[in-house]
Design a protein around this motif. Sequence first.
Motif, PDB file in Angstrom:
ATOM      1  N   ASN A   1      11.599  -8.172  -6.028  1.00  0.00           N
ATOM      2  CA  ASN A   1      10.170  -8.500  -6.212  1.00  0.00           C
ATOM      3  C   ASN A   1       9.456  -8.588  -4.704  1.00  0.00           C
ATOM      4  O   ASN A   1       8.569  -7.956  -4.522  1.00  0.00           O
ATOM      5  N   LEU A   2      10.232  -9.113  -3.696  1.00  0.00           N
ATOM      6  CA  LEU A   2       9.663  -9.318  -2.571  1.00  0.00           C
ATOM      7  C   LEU A   2       9.441  -7.979  -1.727  1.00  0.00           C
ATOM      8  O   LEU A   2       8.416  -7.847  -1.045  1.00  0.00           O
ATOM      9  N   THR A   3      10.359  -7.131  -1.819  1.00  0.00           N
ATOM     10  CA  THR A   3      10.399  -5.840  -1.374  1.00  0.00           C
ATOM     11  C   THR A   3       9.093  -5.090  -1.846  1.00  0.00           C
ATOM     12  O   THR A   3       8.451  -4.434  -0.989  1.00  0.00           O
ATOM     13  N   LEU A   4       8.942  -5.170  -2.777  1.00  0.00           N
ATOM     14  CA  LEU A   4       7.943  -4.376  -3.868  1.00  0.00           C
ATOM     15  C   LEU A   4       6.663  -4.853  -3.139  1.00  0.00           C
ATOM     16  O   LEU A   4       5.596  -4.070  -3.185  1.00  0.00           O
ATOM     17  N   ASN A   5       6.364  -6.233  -3.263  1.00  0.00           N
ATOM     18  CA  ASN A   5       5.131  -6.786  -2.882  1.00  0.00           C
ATOM     19  C   ASN A   5       4.816  -6.500  -1.291  1.00  0.00           C
ATOM     20  O   ASN A   5       3.814  -6.060  -1.190  1.00  0.00           O
ATOM     21  N   HIS A   6       5.883  -6.227  -0.595  1.00  0.00           N
ATOM     22  CA  HIS A   6       5.506  -5.801   0.758  1.00  0.00           C
ATOM     23  C   HIS A   6       5.181  -4.445   0.806  1.00  0.00           C
ATOM     24  O   HIS A   6       4.326  -3.778   1.565  1.00  0.00           O
ATOM     25  N   GLU A   7       5.854  -3.432   0.013  1.00  0.00           N
ATOM     26  CA  GLU A   7       5.472  -1.921  -0.115  1.00  0.00           C
ATOM     27  C   GLU A   7       3.975  -1.976  -0.706  1.00  0.00           C
ATOM     28  O   GLU A   7       3.187  -0.996  -0.139  1.00  0.00           O
ATOM     29  N   ILE A   8       3.726  -2.582  -1.755  1.00  0.00           N
ATOM     30  CA  ILE A   8       2.274  -2.742  -2.158  1.00  0.00           C
ATOM     31  C   ILE A   8       1.384  -2.904  -1.134  1.00  0.00           C
ATOM     32  O   ILE A   8       0.200  -2.356  -0.760  1.00  0.00           O
ATOM     33  N   CYS A   9       1.593  -4.124  -0.565  1.00  0.00           N
ATOM     34  CA  CYS A   9       0.476  -4.515   0.754  1.00  0.00           C
ATOM     35  C   CYS A   9       0.369  -3.623   1.863  1.00  0.00           C
ATOM     36  O   CYS A   9      -0.706  -3.317   2.294  1.00  0.00           O
ATOM     37  N   ASP A  10       1.637  -2.745   2.106  1.00  0.00           N
ATOM     38  CA  ASP A  10       1.627  -1.560   3.125  1.00  0.00           C
ATOM     39  C   ASP A  10       0.677  -0.407   2.731  1.00  0.00           C
ATOM     40  O   ASP A  10       0.295   0.336   3.520  1.00  0.00           O
ATOM     41  N   CYS A  11       0.332  -0.417   1.503  1.00  0.00           N
ATOM     42  CA  CYS A  11      -0.647   0.826   0.895  1.00  0.00           C
ATOM     43  C   CYS A  11      -1.919   0.480   1.158  1.00  0.00           C
ATOM     44  O   CYS A  11      -2.826   1.282   0.540  1.00  0.00           O
ATOM     45  N   ARG A  12      -2.203  -0.771   1.530  1.00  0.00           N
ATOM     46  CA  ARG A  12      -3.517  -1.226   1.629  1.00  0.00           C
ATOM     47  C   ARG A  12      -4.727  -0.138   2.093  1.00  0.00           C
ATOM     48  O   ARG A  12      -5.786  -0.045   1.912  1.00  0.00           O
ATOM     49  N   HIS A  13      -4.142   0.147   3.443  1.00  0.00           N
ATOM     50  CA  HIS A  13      -5.016   1.153   4.084  1.00  0.00           C
ATOM     51  C   HIS A  13      -5.537   2.434   3.114  1.00  0.00           C
ATOM     52  O   HIS A  13      -6.662   2.874   3.273  1.00  0.00           O
ATOM     53  N   SER A  14      -4.669   3.157   2.686  1.00  0.00           N
ATOM     54  CA  SER A  14      -4.678   4.140   1.751  1.00  0.00           C
ATOM     55  C   SER A  14      -5.640   3.722   0.633  1.00  0.00           C
ATOM     56  O   SER A  14      -6.487   4.605   0.152  1.00  0.00           O
TER      57      SER A  14
ATOM     58  N   THR B   1      -7.149  -4.850  -6.940  1.00  0.00           N
ATOM     59  CA  THR B   1      -5.902  -3.871  -7.218  1.00  0.00           C
ATOM     60  C   THR B   1      -4.752  -4.580  -6.899  1.00  0.00           C
ATOM     61  O   THR B   1      -3.646  -4.569  -7.420  1.00  0.00           O
ATOM     62  N   LEU B   2      -4.743  -5.042  -5.558  1.00  0.00           N
ATOM     63  CA  LEU B   2      -3.439  -5.650  -4.960  1.00  0.00           C
ATOM     64  C   LEU B   2      -2.928  -6.778  -5.642  1.00  0.00           C
ATOM     65  O   LEU B   2      -1.773  -6.786  -6.046  1.00  0.00           O
ATOM     66  N   ILE B   3      -4.025  -7.650  -6.163  1.00  0.00           N
ATOM     67  CA  ILE B   3      -3.420  -9.049  -6.879  1.00  0.00           C
ATOM     68  C   ILE B   3      -2.909  -8.199  -8.380  1.00  0.00           C
ATOM     69  O   ILE B   3      -1.978  -8.851  -8.951  1.00  0.00           O
ATOM     70  N   LYS B   4      -3.524  -7.356  -9.165  1.00  0.00           N
ATOM     71  CA  LYS B   4      -2.952  -6.856 -10.385  1.00  0.00           C
ATOM     72  C   LYS B   4      -1.713  -6.378 -10.225  1.00  0.00           C
ATOM     73  O   LYS B   4      -0.799  -6.245 -11.048  1.00  0.00           O
ATOM     74  N   ALA B   5      -1.310  -5.399  -9.201  1.00  0.00           N
ATOM     75  CA  ALA B   5      -0.257  -4.720  -8.831  1.00  0.00           C
ATOM     76  C   ALA B   5       0.714  -5.868  -8.566  1.00  0.00           C
ATOM     77  O   ALA B   5       2.042  -5.683  -9.145  1.00  0.00           O
ATOM     78  N   ILE B   6       0.660  -6.869  -7.863  1.00  0.00           N
ATOM     79  CA  ILE B   6       1.780  -7.874  -7.424  1.00  0.00           C
ATOM     80  C   ILE B   6       1.768  -8.749  -8.862  1.00  0.00           C
ATOM     81  O   ILE B   6       2.946  -9.070  -9.226  1.00  0.00           O
ATOM     82  N   ARG B   7       0.728  -8.989  -9.729  1.00  0.00           N
ATOM     83  CA  ARG B   7       1.041  -9.668 -10.993  1.00  0.00           C
ATOM     84  C   ARG B   7       1.988  -8.913 -11.885  1.00  0.00           C
ATOM     85  O   ARG B   7       2.565  -9.193 -12.698  1.00  0.00           O
ATOM     86  N   CYS B   8       1.493  -7.554 -12.011  1.00  0.00           N
ATOM     87  CA  CYS B   8       2.157  -6.563 -12.844  1.00  0.00           C
ATOM     88  C   CYS B   8       3.373  -5.798 -12.257  1.00  0.00           C
ATOM     89  O   CYS B   8       3.755  -4.891 -12.644  1.00  0.00           O
TER      90      CYS B   8
ATOM     91  N   THR C   1       9.267   5.833  -9.164  1.00  0.00           N
ATOM     92  CA  THR C   1       8.207   6.599  -9.450  1.00  0.00           C
ATOM     93  C   THR C   1       7.394   6.360  -8.457  1.00  0.00           C
ATOM     94  O   THR C   1       7.472   5.569  -7.240  1.00  0.00           O
ATOM     95  N   ASN C   2       6.290   7.094  -8.138  1.00  0.00           N
ATOM     96  CA  ASN C   2       5.426   7.277  -6.886  1.00  0.00           C
ATOM     97  C   ASN C   2       4.546   5.805  -6.803  1.00  0.00           C
ATOM     98  O   ASN C   2       3.780   5.463  -7.541  1.00  0.00           O
ATOM     99  N   LEU C   3       4.654   5.022  -5.877  1.00  0.00           N
ATOM    100  CA  LEU C   3       4.124   3.693  -5.870  1.00  0.00           C
ATOM    101  C   LEU C   3       2.788   3.813  -5.646  1.00  0.00           C
ATOM    102  O   LEU C   3       1.826   3.355  -6.190  1.00  0.00           O
ATOM    103  N   LYS C   4       2.346   4.769  -4.608  1.00  0.00           N
ATOM    104  CA  LYS C   4       0.963   4.989  -4.443  1.00  0.00           C
ATOM    105  C   LYS C   4       0.025   5.468  -5.550  1.00  0.00           C
ATOM    106  O   LYS C   4      -1.047   5.096  -5.928  1.00  0.00           O
ATOM    107  N   GLY C   5       0.620   6.365  -6.393  1.00  0.00           N
ATOM    108  CA  GLY C   5       0.117   6.947  -7.630  1.00  0.00           C
ATOM    109  C   GLY C   5      -0.157   5.804  -8.613  1.00  0.00           C
ATOM    110  O   GLY C   5      -1.195   5.684  -9.278  1.00  0.00           O
ATOM    111  N   TRP C   6       0.906   4.876  -8.714  1.00  0.00           N
ATOM    112  CA  TRP C   6       0.911   3.760  -9.523  1.00  0.00           C
ATOM    113  C   TRP C   6      -0.585   2.858  -9.017  1.00  0.00           C
ATOM    114  O   TRP C   6      -1.380   2.472  -9.770  1.00  0.00           O
ATOM    115  N   LEU C   7      -0.682   2.672  -7.835  1.00  0.00           N
ATOM    116  CA  LEU C   7      -1.758   1.681  -7.215  1.00  0.00           C
ATOM    117  C   LEU C   7      -2.940   2.571  -7.496  1.00  0.00           C
ATOM    118  O   LEU C   7      -3.910   1.802  -7.767  1.00  0.00           O
TER     119      LEU C   7
END
Length: 174
Positions: free
Chosen positions: A3-16, A38-45, A53-59
């Motif tokens: 979960n922690l790694t995924l949260n960091h990867e989600i936050c790294d996509c912020r610029h895109s 979007t980031l809050i929803k992604a972290i919650r879910c 799967t494609n993380l950026k596509g999901w976001l």
Amino acid sequence: MNNLTLNHEICDCRHSLEGYATSLTNDYDDANDLVQETLIKAIRCSHLYKEGTNLKGWLFTIMKNTFINNYRRSIKKKSLVETTDELTSYQLANSAATNLCDRKFTSEDINKAFGKVAPEYAIPFLRYFEGYKYHEIAAELGIPLGTVKTRIHVARHILKKQLKIYEVNYYKTA
């Protein structure tokens, strides 16, 4: 992926996400709000994200759906407001049972209270009351923006103090 790694990867996509949000909203502040939501929803879910799967596509999908839902919600709010705008303020004023003597005494009290406000405070307050913006008042009077805000605040305080009796009556009737 934990979960922690995924949260960091989600936050790294912020610029895109910021670029995409700006293209959707055409407003910097709304875009930032959309990215944050979007980031809050992604972290919650994050438990729903399937590894591989494609993380950026999901976001981007989360962002697009959030934007569409917010847009629909705002359209509903606007349509509710439009249906209640059938009566004009003129019609409401004419239909209300008011006592003209009360109105006369009230305006006399306001004029007396305003007469006690020094001109250096009264003029910026009047301009603000007329609908001018702080920076327009500052430019017209040739004084700093902070001084304009302070003088308007002081004028409000003086008027509030002078018209205290109406404040009490307002809260009792409202």
